[in-house]
Design an enzyme around this catalytic site. Structure first.
Site, PDB file in Angstrom:
ATOM      1  N   SER A   1       0.854  -1.192   0.000  1.00 31.54           N
ATOM      2  CA  SER A   1       0.000   0.000   0.000  1.00 31.54           C
ATOM      3  C   SER A   1       0.885   1.235   0.000  1.00 31.54           C
ATOM      4  CB  SER A   1      -0.905   0.017   1.233  1.00 31.54           C
ATOM      5  OG  SER A   1      -1.565   1.262   1.371  1.00 31.54           O
TER       6      SER A   1
ATOM      7  N   TYR B   1      -2.328  -0.871  10.264  1.00 27.16           N
ATOM      8  CA  TYR B   1      -2.370  -1.055   8.813  1.00 27.16           C
ATOM      9  C   TYR B   1      -1.072  -0.555   8.172  1.00 27.16           C
ATOM     10  CZ  TYR B   1      -3.966  -0.905   3.972  1.00 27.16           C
ATOM     11  OH  TYR B   1      -4.080  -1.094   2.609  1.00 27.16           O
TER      12      TYR B   1
END
Length: 281
Positions: free
Chosen positions: A161, A191
């Site tokens: 990401s 995350y």
């Protein structure tokens, strides 16, 4: 979808294939001639738009070859069995796409000192341990089989990401009352940490396995219109804000990511390994 059959006869495992990015990648790979092993907890997507037909059935409907293997990506035995099932069906593995992932903080944002231990542990299990396990068993198989006709033994593509390269931005116009209104901001420590780990593991695998002609690269998407994106715009950052921040045409679609996943699994990338490629920053 146009295709050039760049992945003709290659065998690809794709985790998290029932929906979102995994589904888009599976469909692209199928059109490019790959044989697809779709892995997920269930074959049916949660989203209403994708639930009408399973990913592997859609690949077959489009003229491709695919199977589904129910897999908990954080479980070592199930991940090893996934690789075994792929080899039993198609005799080898050429491509592994570690796509399965979660973002609990997309719906429950919190700064680190307010992050539950369960959120951290679950995020690491699904986002990081799964990549370790997938690579572990796929690499074992790739090392044992004859090289592809190009001389390469395999291609690993990890879905990281942009948040593994930068921190998630604070979304209020002013920092003045952040300490009072934590819930009004988007904080995602677990995350970001998990995706940073994926990116760094990708680089290390690239160096360790380059002598064996195994490629390891990561794709680092920005905001992409998946189920997680819907949670993000509902609980964290409004659509208008995200649309304004993007330099091209706003948040991208899963197929925008899938196109690059084709490139990195093809012989077009035979001189590429160890990259973490940002898309839709």
């Amino acid at each position: 979808m146009a295709s050039s059959r760049r992945l003709h006869e290659k065998v690809a495992i794709i985790t998290g294939a029932s929906s979102g990015l995994g589904r888009a990648i599976a469909l692209r790979y199928g059109l490019e001639g790959a044989k697809i092993v779709c892995a997920d907890l269930t074959p049916t997507a949660r989203s209403q738009e994708e639930a009408a037909i399973t990913t592997h059935d859609l690949v077959i409907q489009n003229g491709g070859d695919a199977i589904f293997v129910a897999t908990d990506v954080g479980d070592a035995v199930q991940m090893e069995n996934l690789v075994k099932a792929a080899v039993q069906t198609y005799e080898r593995i050429d491509i592994l796409v570690n796509n399965a992932g979660i973002s609990i903080e997309a719906r429950s944002p919190a700064v680190l000192h307010l992050t539950d231990e369960a959120t951290w542990d679950t995020t690491m299990r699904v986002n990081v341990k799964s990549v370790f396990l997938g690579c572990k068993y796929a690499l074992t198989q790739m090392l044992s089989q004859e090289p592809n006709s190009s001389g390469d033994r395999g291609w690993i593509i990890n879905i990281s990401s942009i948040m593994g390269m930068i921190g998630g931005p604070e979304n209020r116009k002013s920092n003045r009352d952040v300490l009072v209104h934590w819930a009004d901001t988007w904080f995602q420590a677990s995350y970001c940490a998990s995706k940073g780990a994926v990116s760094q593991l990708t680089r290390q695998i690239a160096l360790d396995y380059a002598p064996h002609n195994i490629h390891s690269n990561a794709i680092c998407p920005g905001y992409t219109q998946t189920a997680i994106f819907k949670e993000t715009t509902s609980y964290c950052t409004p659509w208008d804000d995200l649309n304004r921040r993007h330099p091209l045409k706003g948040p991208g679609l899963p197929d925008d990511i899938a196109k690059m996943a084709v490139v990195l699994a093809s012989e077009d990338a035979n001189w590429v390994t160890g990259i973490c490629l940002p898309i839709i920053v």
